[in-house]
Write a protein that holds these residues in place. Structure first.
Motif: not given
Length: 250
Positions: A1, A5, A9-10, A39, A42
């Motif tokens: 993930m 990123t 956000r994760v 998900w 993302l």
């Protein structure tokens, strides 16, 4: 993930996944489309499919336990050098160089007197990083260098006065010669944005959706059809015989 990123956000998505699927076996038991659905936004949703495929491989080939061996990790779906090194190092204490963007930037400046690292990770970079790893505590060293790059040795405004290795930094000592900054990726109006809009419709619908529902979210018909074909080709969507579309099923 965390590939490409930011943590901010994760984190909420990761917490949701861990509550819903606390083990590889739990994720493997779901349809791949559910991984895509959860998900969320993302980005790079093919990672969700790879993570689901990875969970299935771990369940079927490794008794549901994530392998500790770096070479074995590399055989799993969706696992490349960075992720294999990160898991083997951070989860199991192995001695591996974890080369994310922040680590690569710190090493480029401190050791090679370059403001920015090359676009792609090279064998020379990996060899350099491995030569710097301590015999003990490699995982802690990796985390420390990541944090140094994320918080102090930043891409645009490095805080050299606060840097604990400023006195040894080859880039600072050579007068901070300018490099070519990495190019930012555009998003608005691209096929990526179009794919994201289409995929959002499929995520929000718990079942097949008519083509008209997809057509309504993007005006450019040529780009929309290209993006939709790409989603189907990538396994992120399925075209059914009745002309509707849905998230992928096994």
């Amino acid at each position: 993930m965390l590939q490409q990123t930011p943590v901010v956000r994760v984190l909420p998505i990761w917490h949701e996944w861990m509550e819903r699927w606390p083990t590889p076996k739990a994720l493997a038991a779901e349809q791949p489309g559910e991984a895509v659905r959860h998900w969320g936004r993302l980005g790079y949703p093919r990672r969700a499919l790879r993570l689901h495929a990875c969970a299935k491989a771990i369940t079927e080939e490794h008794g549901g336990e994530v392998p500790a061996d770096h070479a074995t990790l590399l055989t799993l779906p969706g696992i490349g050098e960075y992720t294999a090194a990160a898991v083997a190092s951070f989860a199991y204490g192995g001695r591996h160089a974890v080369l994310d963007t922040n680590v690569r930037r710190v090493l480029a400046r401190v050791v090679r007197a370059e403001e920015y690292p090359p676009t792609a990770t090279s064998a020379a970079e990996r060899k350099l990083a491995e030569s710097l790893l301590p015999a003990l505590g490699a995982a802690r060293w990796g985390v420390a260098v990541m944090e140094l790059g994320a918080l102090v040795c930043t891409a645009r405004a490095p805080r050299c006065a606060d840097c604990p290795v400023s006195a040894q930094c080859a880039w600072r000592l050579s007068g901070k010669p300018p490099g070519t900054p990495p190019k930012g990726q555009t998003y608005a109006g691209t096929d990526r944005q179009c794919r994201g809009r289409l995929l959002a419709v499929l995520r929000d619908a718990h079942g097949p959706v008519p083509k008209a529902a997809l057509d309504a979210v993007w005006d450019d018909a040529v780009q929309r059809e290209r993006a939709l074909d790409g989603l189907v080709t990538d396994g992120l969507a399925e075209a059914l015989d009745d002309g509707t579309y849905r998230l992928p099923h096994a």
